[in-house]
Design an enzyme around this catalytic site. Structure first.
Site, PDB file in Angstrom:
ATOM      1  N   ASP A  94       3.405  69.424 -22.186  1.00 61.57           N
ATOM      2  CA  ASP A  94       2.176  70.174 -21.559  1.00 61.57           C
ATOM      3  C   ASP A  94       1.370  70.608 -22.829  1.00 61.57           C
ATOM      4  O   ASP A  94       0.570  71.355 -22.666  1.00 61.57           O
ATOM      5  CB  ASP A  94       2.679  71.190 -20.620  1.00 61.57           C
ATOM      6  CG  ASP A  94       3.642  72.170 -21.563  1.00 61.57           C
ATOM      7  OD1 ASP A  94       3.825  71.920 -22.558  1.00 61.57           O
ATOM      8  OD2 ASP A  94       3.890  73.060 -21.032  1.00 61.57           O
ATOM      9  N   CYS A  97       4.948  71.173 -26.522  1.00 63.98           N
ATOM     10  CA  CYS A  97       6.439  70.691 -26.490  1.00 63.98           C
ATOM     11  C   CYS A  97       7.088  71.021 -28.039  1.00 63.98           C
ATOM     12  O   CYS A  97       8.348  71.193 -27.916  1.00 63.98           O
ATOM     13  CB  CYS A  97       6.243  69.059 -26.468  1.00 63.98           C
ATOM     14  SG  CYS A  97       5.057  68.311 -27.829  1.00 63.98           S
ATOM     15  N   HIS A 203       5.022  63.989 -29.603  1.00 67.61           N
ATOM     16  CA  HIS A 203       6.120  64.699 -28.578  1.00 67.61           C
ATOM     17  C   HIS A 203       6.943  64.955 -29.440  1.00 67.61           C
ATOM     18  O   HIS A 203       7.591  64.270 -30.367  1.00 67.61           O
ATOM     19  CB  HIS A 203       6.347  63.921 -27.282  1.00 67.61           C
ATOM     20  CG  HIS A 203       7.134  64.681 -26.453  1.00 67.61           C
ATOM     21  ND1 HIS A 203       6.282  65.604 -25.729  1.00 67.61           N
ATOM     22  CD2 HIS A 203       8.480  64.746 -26.039  1.00 67.61           C
ATOM     23  CE1 HIS A 203       7.313  66.339 -25.142  1.00 67.61           C
ATOM     24  NE2 HIS A 203       8.511  65.608 -25.193  1.00 67.61           N
TER      25      HIS A 203
END
Length: 226
Positions: A94, A97, A203
């Site tokens: 979101d 991370c 990520h």
């Protein structure tokens, strides 16, 4: 009229005191959790002791890969996790991370990501000289942007995290030529190690040995941490 003014003042004072108490409660719980789980440090490090780390260079985010490249990179990362017997605790993608993954490593729950972000941003503000040279924009604008929930962390915030938490941060990456990156505190000897996976510049997740993988229980949070 006088009674109304007094009521507003009392309400404002009460709200301020409540907010201060929330911060103190948050910090107290975070410290307790950190101490409780500190004994688990080092397990992943032993597993990856044969890897030669690449020196870390702080930088802001600049390139975001397309979906095809990101998918290939993630497959490469998964293969590396399998080779080294590691387990990823997946955190929400979101925009928080990096902070969620750091929170999971420090407090064994990603739910303290707001607290972690605040601590890192405070480090950026308090020690401007350590980081300003890596930021190609107005520095105040940079750390104000980084204070916003959902703003992606970068390699500058990772360096600030290593400095703030006096931790060596180790990244197992999806990069073809850079498998393992180490971020060391600039001014102190690290007191612990934090292990993250990092793929395609998009990520972060939290890493554990498979045998130490958490069972993902419901996070232990008090009502004021929601």
């Amino acid at each position: 009229m006088w009674m109304g003014t007094q009521s507003v003042g009392e309400c404002s004072s009460s709200t301020s005191l409540s907010s201060q108490q929330d911060v103190e409660d948050d910090r107290m719980i975070a410290v307790i959790l950190s101490e409780e789980y500190a004994k688990l440090d080092g397990a992943v490090a032993r597993r990856l002791s044969n890897l030669a780390p690449i020196p870390h260079v702080p930088r802001i985010n600049s390139y975001i890969p397309n979906l095809s490249d990101a998918s290939l990179d993630h497959q490469r990362l998964l293969q590396r996790l399998n080779v080294y017997g590691l387990y990823e605790v997946k955190v929400s993608g979101d925009g928080n991370c990096q902070f969620r993954a750091l929170s999971d490593q420090i407090y064994k729950s990603p739910e303290y990501h707001k607290h972690v972000r605040k601590e890192i941003v405070q480090q950026l503000k308090d020690y401007r000289a350590l980081y300003e040279g890596y930021v190609p924009m107005k520095y105040k604008r940079y750390y104000k942007k980084m204070a916003k929930s959902g703003e992606w962390g970068d390699h500058v915030t990772l360096q600030a995290a290593a400095d703030k938490f006096v931790a060596k941060i180790c990244l197992l990456t999806s990069f073809r030529d850079t498998c393992f990156i180490e971020i060391m505190p600039q001014c102190q000897t690290p007191k612990r190690e934090l292990w993250l996976s990092f793929w395609s510049e998009v990520h972060y997740n939290s890493l554990y040995e498979i045998r130490d993988a958490p069972t993902q229980p419901t996070p232990r949070r008090k009502h004021w941490l929601f």
